[in-house]
Structures are given as structure tokens and as C-alpha cells.
Design an enzyme around this catalytic site. Structure first.
Site, PDB file in Angstrom:
ATOM      1  N   PRO A  18       3.250  14.518  93.939  1.00  0.00           N
ATOM      2  CA  PRO A  18       1.875  14.072  94.201  1.00  0.00           C
ATOM      3  C   PRO A  18       1.708  13.209  95.444  1.00  0.00           C
ATOM      4  CG  PRO A  18       2.874  12.765  92.462  1.00  0.00           C
ATOM      5  CD  PRO A  18       3.855  13.858  92.777  1.00  0.00           C
ATOM      6  N   ASP A  41       1.918  21.373 103.811  1.00  0.00           N
ATOM      7  CA  ASP A  41       0.490  21.313 103.483  1.00  0.00           C
ATOM      8  C   ASP A  41      -0.110  19.966 103.858  1.00  0.00           C
ATOM      9  OD1 ASP A  41       0.382  23.765 102.274  1.00  0.00           O
ATOM     10  OD2 ASP A  41       0.622  22.999 100.240  1.00  0.00           O
ATOM     11  N   LYS A  63      -4.026  22.815 104.377  1.00  0.00           N
ATOM     12  CA  LYS A  63      -5.283  23.280 103.811  1.00  0.00           C
ATOM     13  C   LYS A  63      -5.930  22.106 103.141  1.00  0.00           C
ATOM     14  CE  LYS A  63      -3.506  27.416 102.189  1.00  0.00           C
ATOM     15  NZ  LYS A  63      -3.070  28.071 101.157  1.00  0.00           N
ATOM     16  N   GLY A  94       2.304  20.513  98.068  1.00  0.00           N
ATOM     17  CA  GLY A  94       1.939  19.379  97.215  1.00  0.00           C
ATOM     18  C   GLY A  94       2.199  19.694  95.749  1.00  0.00           C
ATOM     19  N   GLY A  95       2.621  18.683  94.992  1.00  0.00           N
ATOM     20  CA  GLY A  95       2.785  18.850  93.545  1.00  0.00           C
ATOM     21  C   GLY A  95       3.887  19.824  93.196  1.00  0.00           C
ATOM     22  N   ASP A  96       3.571  20.737  92.293  1.00  0.00           N
ATOM     23  CA  ASP A  96       4.489  21.796  91.883  1.00  0.00           C
ATOM     24  C   ASP A  96       4.041  23.100  92.549  1.00  0.00           C
ATOM     25  OD1 ASP A  96       6.313  23.398  90.631  1.00  0.00           O
ATOM     26  OD2 ASP A  96       5.257  23.470  88.724  1.00  0.00           O
ATOM     27  N   ILE A  99       1.792  25.693  90.616  1.00  0.00           N
ATOM     28  CA  ILE A  99       0.456  25.382  90.088  1.00  0.00           C
ATOM     29  C   ILE A  99      -0.550  25.359  91.239  1.00  0.00           C
ATOM     30  CG2 ILE A  99      -0.927  23.646  88.888  1.00  0.00           C
ATOM     31  CD1 ILE A  99       1.670  22.950  87.355  1.00  0.00           C
ATOM     32  N   THR A 124       3.614  17.759  89.132  1.00  0.00           N
ATOM     33  CA  THR A 124       2.246  18.175  89.423  1.00  0.00           C
ATOM     34  C   THR A 124       1.269  16.991  89.332  1.00  0.00           C
ATOM     35  OG1 THR A 124       0.628  19.904  88.984  1.00  0.00           O
ATOM     36  CG2 THR A 124       1.617  18.867  87.058  1.00  0.00           C
ATOM     37  N   ALA A 125       0.138  17.138  90.018  1.00  0.00           N
ATOM     38  CA  ALA A 125      -0.839  16.041  90.108  1.00  0.00           C
ATOM     39  C   ALA A 125      -1.333  15.585  88.733  1.00  0.00           C
ATOM     40  CB  ALA A 125      -2.014  16.461  90.987  1.00  0.00           C
ATOM     41  N   MET A 177      -8.925  20.482  92.020  1.00  0.00           N
ATOM     42  CA  MET A 177      -9.957  20.851  92.993  1.00  0.00           C
ATOM     43  C   MET A 177     -11.337  20.795  92.341  1.00  0.00           C
ATOM     44  SD  MET A 177      -7.937  23.952  94.912  1.00  0.00           S
ATOM     45  CE  MET A 177      -6.890  24.474  93.546  1.00  0.00           C
TER      46      MET A 177
END
Ligand code: SAH
Length: 263
Positions: A18, A41, A63, A94-96, A99, A124-125, A177
Site C-alpha cells: 500500500p 505505477d 495510472k 501497488g498493493g497486490d 487485485i 492489498t490496500a 477506486m
């Protein structure tokens, strides 16, 4: 590094977690340090990019909503081309990576070109968000299901989700998101039968020094996200599992944190 973990001309898709570099896996750190080239990213922060070797190339393929970025096919072909040149390629996400990470496209592109590709998972976040808030994504006997869902609609499209399924009371929703669609999400969930009093947790910049933790109820979700900038990543977590514990005080170790309790 274990022998043959990262041969020249191969690709690793690496989960960067994260944001806090301390939340990288040891394997991710090793792969990042060994890479000849790193495509990263926008959500991968400076603390993590500092771990890239001094002689390695760093290429932003960032992105972020509303900003210009390379399209997915361009990213796929850049990664493949670098591997075919014999480089050790890290694609840092980012994260995993598994996902909402466009991993399938990149894996397919590598395989189609005969390039070896492997995946290193990341935190993951959603996990980071509830950890920061001192709560859980599931709750024994109460929240038996966890749904990871993206509330990002294609440009011009309406958000087409299975609202009755998402409104099930025994389920926690981890919404990625979701900032722009927060009002629609709240309204549709309530229309599908979820209580307006359902606890919600919004965590902005989870695990980073500028993290913010905002608590409230489903009925106030649209209002809670109003102050969040479109450029800051935010997780929305909905469900009984994230009910506030009045005795919990977030760690102060990484800078300013804010807890707003709107009951
Ligand atoms: N693969 C990533 C998710 C990519 S989708 C993962 O596993 O975490 C991008 C969305 O993830 C953002 O819009 C936001 O909803 C969420 N996100 C990523 N990093 C975050 C962070 N540090 N804090 C809050 N939300 C984050």
C-alpha cells in the site's frame, strides 16, 4: 537471492503493497534491488523506488484517475521488449498485483512472447486500511463474507454492479477506486436493503505518512468522501466488521493521522 530466482530476460510482477516500504515482502525488496529495469505505477511511492539499484532504469507507466498514462497495451509491449533485450524486468504494482492490477494482460503478453513471468504477491490496500484503523475485514458470526469490488466505471458508463448481492448484511465490502462513485454506491446499497446505519470506514493514503482515517455510516458516505482529493488513493470499507471501537487510538508513528467519528 536463491539461484535462478531472477534469470536475465525474465519478468517479475511485484506487489509493492500500500505504500509504506516496510510493508513490502522480503522477496519483493530482493527482486526490486536485482532488477535491470523497473516499470512502476503512480501508486508506488518514493520510499519504495529508493530500493531500486543505482544502475537500473526506472520507468513510470503511472495510472491515476484523470491523468495521462500509458495504455495497457503499450505497457505490455514495453515489458516484453525489455525482457527480450535480456533484461531482468520488474513490473512494480501497488498493493497486490492480483487485485485490480491488470495482471492477466501482462502475464498473457509475456507468455505469448515466450518470456518467463512470475508474480510476487503484496499487501492489498483493503488489508492496510483496516489494519490502520485497528479493525478487521471479517467478524466471527457477523461478517462471514468479504467482497473486493471496484466502483470504477468505464468512461460514460453507469456502474453496473449486483447491488442485491452486495447489500447482504453478512458481507464486508472493500471498495477500490470508489471515491467518485461513493454517492451512487451508498444510494444503491440502501435501495437494495442495506441499512443506512451500516458502519463505513474510509482510509486515504493507507500506510503512508499522510494517511487519513474517516469513519461514519453508509448514509453519510457521500459526504465523508467529499474532502478527498481525486489524486489520493482511498479505500471504502462497508460493513458491521468495521464498527468503531471507542477505545482504539491509531498509531502516531508515521505522521499526521486524523480520526473523525461521525455516528
Ligand atoms: N492492486 C491494488 C489495487 C489497485 S486499484 C491493491 O491490491 O491494493 C487502485 C485503488 O486501490 C485505489 O483507487 C484505491 O482505492 C486503492 N488503494 C491503493 N493503494 C491505496 C492506499 N495506500 N490507500 C488507500 N487506498 C489505496
Amino acid at each position: 537471492m536463491p539461484h535462478d530466482e531472477f534469470p536475465a530476460g525474465s519478468v517479475w510482477l511485484v506487489g509493492a503493497g500500500p505504500g509504506d516500504p516496510d510493508l513490502l515482502t522480503r522477496k519483493a525488496e530482493r527482486l526490486i534491488a536485482a532488477a535491470d529495469i523497473v516499470f512502476y505505477d503512480a501508486l508506488v511511492g518514493p520510499g519504495i523506488l529508493d530500493l531500486i539499484g543505482a544502475r537500473a532504469e526506472q520507468i513510470s507507466v503511472g495510472k491515476r484517475s484523470g491523468r495521462h498514462s500509458k495504455d495497457q497495451r503499450t505497457i505490455d509491449s514495453l515489458i516484453v521488449a525489455a525482457a527480450l533485450e535480456g533484461k531482468r524486468v520488474v513490473r512494480l504494482k501497488g498493493g497486490d498485483p492480483a487485485i485490480f492490477g491488470r495482471t492477466a494482460e501482462e502475464v498473457t503478453a509475456c507468455r505469448a512472447a515466450g518470456v518467463t513471468v512470475r508474480i510476487c504477491p503484496g499487501i492489498t490496500a483493503a488489508s492496510a486500511a483496516v489494519a490502520s484503523a485497528g479493525t478487521s475485514l471479517t467478524l466471527r458470526g457477523v461478517a462471514r463474507r468479504l467482497t473486493l469490488v471496484t466502483a470504477h466505471a468505464q468512461a460514460g458508463a453507469t456502474l453496473d454492479l449486483d447491488w442485491p448481492a452486495l447489500a447482504a448484511t453478512d458481507s464486508t465490502l472493500a471498495i477500490y477506486m470508489g471515491r467518485a462513485a461513493a454517492a451512487t454506491v451508498a444510494q444503491q446499497l440502501v435501495a437494495a436493503g442495506r441499512s443506512p446505519d451500516t458502519p463505513v470506514l474510509v482510509v486515504v493514503n493507507a500506510s503512508l505518512p499522510n494517511e487519513r482515517i474517516i469513519r461514519g455510516r453508509l448514509s453519510s458516505l457521500a459526504f465523508l468522501v467529499e474532502a478527498i482529493s481525486a489524486h489520493d488513493p482511498a479505500m471504502l470499507i462497508v460493513g458491521e466488521a468495521v464498527e468503531a471501537d471507542p477505545t482504539f487510538a491509531p498509531a502516531q508513528s508515521s505522521g499526521v493521522r486524523e480520526g473523525i467519528l461521525i455516528a
